[in-house]
Design a protein around this motif. Structure first.
Motif, PDB file in Angstrom:
ATOM      1  N   ILE A 137     -62.158  -6.387  10.017  1.00  0.00           N
ATOM      2  CA  ILE A 137     -61.315  -7.581  10.068  1.00  0.00           C
ATOM      3  C   ILE A 137     -59.851  -7.178   9.945  1.00  0.00           C
ATOM      4  O   ILE A 137     -59.506  -6.240   9.215  1.00  0.00           O
ATOM      5  N   VAL A 138     -58.982  -7.838  10.703  1.00  0.00           N
ATOM      6  CA  VAL A 138     -57.547  -7.554  10.658  1.00  0.00           C
ATOM      7  C   VAL A 138     -56.779  -8.875  10.659  1.00  0.00           C
ATOM      8  O   VAL A 138     -57.269  -9.896  11.142  1.00  0.00           O
ATOM      9  N   THR A 139     -55.589  -8.828  10.112  1.00  0.00           N
ATOM     10  CA  THR A 139     -54.699  -9.992  10.130  1.00  0.00           C
ATOM     11  C   THR A 139     -53.499  -9.674  11.004  1.00  0.00           C
ATOM     12  O   THR A 139     -52.882  -8.612  10.861  1.00  0.00           O
ATOM     13  N   GLY A 140     -53.181 -10.553  11.929  1.00  0.00           N
ATOM     14  CA  GLY A 140     -52.054 -10.329  12.821  1.00  0.00           C
ATOM     15  C   GLY A 140     -51.248 -11.597  13.026  1.00  0.00           C
ATOM     16  O   GLY A 140     -51.564 -12.660  12.475  1.00  0.00           O
ATOM     17  N   ARG A 148     -55.181 -16.851  29.982  1.00  0.00           N
ATOM     18  CA  ARG A 148     -56.532 -16.523  29.511  1.00  0.00           C
ATOM     19  C   ARG A 148     -56.595 -15.995  28.085  1.00  0.00           C
ATOM     20  O   ARG A 148     -57.651 -16.034  27.458  1.00  0.00           O
ATOM     21  N   ASN A 149     -55.469 -15.470  27.578  1.00  0.00           N
ATOM     22  CA  ASN A 149     -55.515 -14.763  26.296  1.00  0.00           C
ATOM     23  C   ASN A 149     -54.357 -15.123  25.382  1.00  0.00           C
ATOM     24  O   ASN A 149     -53.277 -15.505  25.838  1.00  0.00           O
ATOM     25  N   TYR A 150     -54.619 -14.961  24.071  1.00  0.00           N
ATOM     26  CA  TYR A 150     -53.547 -14.850  23.095  1.00  0.00           C
ATOM     27  C   TYR A 150     -53.282 -13.360  22.882  1.00  0.00           C
ATOM     28  O   TYR A 150     -54.188 -12.531  23.021  1.00  0.00           O
ATOM     29  N   TYR A 151     -52.040 -13.030  22.517  1.00  0.00           N
ATOM     30  CA  TYR A 151     -51.692 -11.644  22.209  1.00  0.00           C
ATOM     31  C   TYR A 151     -51.199 -11.611  20.762  1.00  0.00           C
ATOM     32  O   TYR A 151     -50.231 -12.297  20.412  1.00  0.00           O
ATOM     33  N   VAL A 152     -51.900 -10.824  19.948  1.00  0.00           N
ATOM     34  CA  VAL A 152     -51.688 -10.831  18.502  1.00  0.00           C
ATOM     35  C   VAL A 152     -51.122  -9.484  18.057  1.00  0.00           C
ATOM     36  O   VAL A 152     -51.710  -8.430  18.335  1.00  0.00           O
ATOM     37  N   ASP A 153     -49.985  -9.524  17.384  1.00  0.00           N
ATOM     38  CA  ASP A 153     -49.334  -8.306  16.887  1.00  0.00           C
ATOM     39  C   ASP A 153     -50.045  -7.822  15.633  1.00  0.00           C
ATOM     40  O   ASP A 153     -50.086  -8.517  14.614  1.00  0.00           O
ATOM     41  N   PRO A 168     -64.022 -23.377  19.015  1.00  0.00           N
ATOM     42  CA  PRO A 168     -63.759 -24.651  19.708  1.00  0.00           C
ATOM     43  C   PRO A 168     -62.700 -25.476  18.986  1.00  0.00           C
ATOM     44  O   PRO A 168     -62.753 -25.658  17.768  1.00  0.00           O
ATOM     45  N   GLY A 169     -61.730 -25.958  19.761  1.00  0.00           N
ATOM     46  CA  GLY A 169     -60.675 -26.801  19.209  1.00  0.00           C
ATOM     47  C   GLY A 169     -59.569 -26.045  18.499  1.00  0.00           C
ATOM     48  O   GLY A 169     -58.598 -26.653  18.027  1.00  0.00           O
ATOM     49  N   GLU A 170     -59.693 -24.734  18.412  1.00  0.00           N
ATOM     50  CA  GLU A 170     -58.707 -23.931  17.690  1.00  0.00           C
ATOM     51  C   GLU A 170     -57.570 -23.544  18.633  1.00  0.00           C
ATOM     52  O   GLU A 170     -57.802 -23.007  19.717  1.00  0.00           O
ATOM     53  N   LYS A 171     -56.346 -23.797  18.215  1.00  0.00           N
ATOM     54  CA  LYS A 171     -55.168 -23.435  19.007  1.00  0.00           C
ATOM     55  C   LYS A 171     -54.139 -22.775  18.101  1.00  0.00           C
ATOM     56  O   LYS A 171     -54.006 -23.131  16.926  1.00  0.00           O
ATOM     57  N   PHE A 172     -53.413 -21.823  18.658  1.00  0.00           N
ATOM     58  CA  PHE A 172     -52.406 -21.099  17.883  1.00  0.00           C
ATOM     59  C   PHE A 172     -51.042 -21.226  18.530  1.00  0.00           C
ATOM     60  O   PHE A 172     -50.915 -21.372  19.748  1.00  0.00           O
ATOM     61  N   LYS A 173     -50.028 -21.160  17.681  1.00  0.00           N
ATOM     62  CA  LYS A 173     -48.642 -21.186  18.135  1.00  0.00           C
ATOM     63  C   LYS A 173     -47.994 -19.841  17.835  1.00  0.00           C
ATOM     64  O   LYS A 173     -48.517 -19.021  17.082  1.00  0.00           O
ATOM     65  N   HIS A 174     -46.827 -19.641  18.399  1.00  0.00           N
ATOM     66  CA  HIS A 174     -46.064 -18.416  18.154  1.00  0.00           C
ATOM     67  C   HIS A 174     -45.798 -18.250  16.650  1.00  0.00           C
ATOM     68  O   HIS A 174     -45.429 -19.197  15.956  1.00  0.00           O
ATOM     69  N   ASN A 175     -46.046 -17.039  16.160  1.00  0.00           N
ATOM     70  CA  ASN A 175     -45.833 -16.653  14.756  1.00  0.00           C
ATOM     71  C   ASN A 175     -46.923 -17.143  13.801  1.00  0.00           C
ATOM     72  O   ASN A 175     -46.801 -16.967  12.585  1.00  0.00           O
ATOM     73  N   ASP A 176     -47.989 -17.755  14.320  1.00  0.00           N
ATOM     74  CA  ASP A 176     -49.119 -18.112  13.456  1.00  0.00           C
ATOM     75  C   ASP A 176     -49.820 -16.837  12.991  1.00  0.00           C
ATOM     76  O   ASP A 176     -50.038 -15.915  13.787  1.00  0.00           O
ATOM     77  N   ARG A 177     -50.169 -16.772  11.706  1.00  0.00           N
ATOM     78  CA  ARG A 177     -50.947 -15.653  11.176  1.00  0.00           C
ATOM     79  C   ARG A 177     -52.429 -15.973  11.322  1.00  0.00           C
ATOM     80  O   ARG A 177     -52.857 -17.097  11.034  1.00  0.00           O
ATOM     81  N   VAL A 178     -53.201 -14.985  11.750  1.00  0.00           N
ATOM     82  CA  VAL A 178     -54.602 -15.244  12.038  1.00  0.00           C
ATOM     83  C   VAL A 178     -55.452 -14.022  11.681  1.00  0.00           C
ATOM     84  O   VAL A 178     -55.047 -12.885  11.919  1.00  0.00           O
ATOM     85  N   SER A 197     -61.711 -10.990  18.105  1.00  0.00           N
ATOM     86  CA  SER A 197     -62.491 -12.217  18.248  1.00  0.00           C
ATOM     87  C   SER A 197     -62.417 -13.059  16.985  1.00  0.00           C
ATOM     88  O   SER A 197     -62.262 -12.531  15.884  1.00  0.00           O
ATOM     89  N   ARG A 198     -62.542 -14.374  17.184  1.00  0.00           N
ATOM     90  CA  ARG A 198     -62.671 -15.311  16.056  1.00  0.00           C
ATOM     91  C   ARG A 198     -64.085 -15.896  16.009  1.00  0.00           C
ATOM     92  O   ARG A 198     -64.418 -16.610  15.072  1.00  0.00           O
ATOM     93  N   THR A 199     -64.901 -15.606  17.015  1.00  0.00           N
ATOM     94  CA  THR A 199     -66.219 -16.216  17.099  1.00  0.00           C
ATOM     95  C   THR A 199     -67.347 -15.242  16.752  1.00  0.00           C
ATOM     96  O   THR A 199     -68.485 -15.664  16.586  1.00  0.00           O
ATOM     97  N   HIS A 200     -67.061 -13.968  16.653  1.00  0.00           N
ATOM     98  CA  HIS A 200     -68.103 -12.958  16.423  1.00  0.00           C
ATOM     99  C   HIS A 200     -68.740 -13.140  15.042  1.00  0.00           C
ATOM    100  O   HIS A 200     -68.038 -13.408  14.056  1.00  0.00           O
TER     101      HIS A 200
END
Length: 362
Positions: A137-140, A148-153, A168-178, A197-200
């Motif tokens: 697991i990593v936090t970015g 098609r994709n989000y790009y996470v630093d 499902p229903g999950e959306k991210f904005k710029h600078n969101d930590r995930v 992945s967030r679904t694995h």
């Protein structure tokens, strides 16, 4: 090139982990190509870089023969003896042919080679670091998105989070930590690529390892996980310590541990069940929160089938909405589950409430 350049290579070795000798060998090979290209030389040249001073010399390697045909490749015995009287026919002699303005070419070539090797080394280090973190697991921080994709630093690299791997229903904005799970790390022509992945199901497992000290310490073991991301999950836990309640340890005081994971997964429901090496008992536990009257396990053609009987009022709960509870239980236990109510069993032994087969977890 000079002494300062050699010291710079030593500093690069300390800071970037690129061996000085590897860089020098690469520069020498590149200088041979540069010399041939700029001075129309034959293929028999050698470049030598002095490891102390950084001085560059080019040597033509010629074979000693009776009658030279190609002066770029051959030298007469008389001419060779003037260089070294001990030379004989068939020997190889090296003659310095360093051009007057070769220092400029050498400096430019060295800069290109060092830059390329540093880039390759950094990519190699990043790949090595993240291949060891595969299935972790990593936090970015979300940087951008395309169609098609989000790009996470992730600090040293930008990982790819496909929309198909978002709940499902999950959306991210710029600078969101995930928090995400690394599913694959591979080498590409543009450097290492990290897929997350967030679904694995592995994300759920790692979150429990982070939140539950007993799991991290190995006192409680996660035996299996089944998950329908964003909706519901089941996790089977076990311990060999009779003084530890594995389910209670995962739930935590007043449910704080499991609630932290539910919050991270945006309200995904999580059933924590006790694992058992008795498959019938395990199936009964896996169908929680439904109450089970009896379970009979049979093996047919290498397939395990659990025939489950539940009270009439528990049938819909055991099956779950659109069969979800039974489906997750089948995946968790690895066997096909056939659920019947008591009245169905009494009225018609051939009908069942639900017949489910375990999904194959990737």
């Amino acid at each position: 090139m000079n002494v300062d350049f050699m010291e710079a290579l030593e500093q690069l070795e300390r800071e970037k982990g690129v061996k000085k000798e590897v860089l020098i060998d690469a520069i020498e090979a590149a200088l041979i190509s540069g010399y041939k290209r700029n001075f129309n030389s034959a293929a028999n040249v050698r470049v030598d870089i002095d490891r102390q001073t950084g001085n560059v010399k080019v040597f033509a390697r010629k074979q000693v023969v009776e009658d030279p045909v190609d002066p770029r490749l051959e030298i007469s015995l008389d001419a060779a003896e003037q260089i070294n009287p001990a030379l004989q026919i068939g020997d190889i002699v090296e003659i310095e042919v360093t051009p007057r303005d070769f220092g400029r070419i050498a400096a430019q070539t060295a800069k290109q080679v060092v830059t390329q090797r540093i880039r390759e080394a950094e990519r190699g280090l990043i790949y090595t670091e993240f291949i060891d973190r595969e299935d972790d697991i990593v936090t970015g921080v979300v940087q951008r998105q395309d169609a098609r994709n989000y790009y996470v630093d992730l600090g040293k690299i930008e990982a790819v989070l496909p929309f198909t791997e978002v709940m499902p229903g999950e959306k991210f904005k710029h600078n969101d930590r995930v928090k995400t799970y690394i599913t694959k790390v591979e080498k590409t022509t543009k450097g290492p690529q990290v897929m997350i992945s967030r679904t694995h199901p592995g994300l759920l497992k790692r979150l429990f390892e982070l939140e539950v000290p007993e799991i991290y310490d190995g006192v409680v073991e996660i035996k299996s996980v089944s998950r329908e991301a964003g909706q519901r999950s089941k996790i089977a836990v076990h311990t060999k310590n009779p003084d530890v309640d594995p389910v209670g340890a995962c739930v935590g005081p007043r449910g704080t541990r499991v609630q932290a994971i539910v919050n991270e997964l945006k309200g995904e429901k999580i059933d924590i069940v006790r694992w058992s090496d008795d498959l019938a008992e395990f199936v009964a536990n896996a169908l929680s929160p439904a109450k089970v009257v009896s379970v009979e396990v049979a093996v047919a053609e290498d397939e395990k089938v659990a025939r489950v009987v539940v009270p009439d009022y528990q049938l819909s709960l055991a099956i779950g909405k659109e069969g979800q509870n039974a489906r997750l239980a089948a995946k968790l236990t690895g066997c096909k589950i056939d659920i019947k109510s008591e009245s169905q069993l009494g009225l018609n032994n051939g009908d069942s409430g639900l017949d489910t087969e375990p999904d194959v977890e990737e």
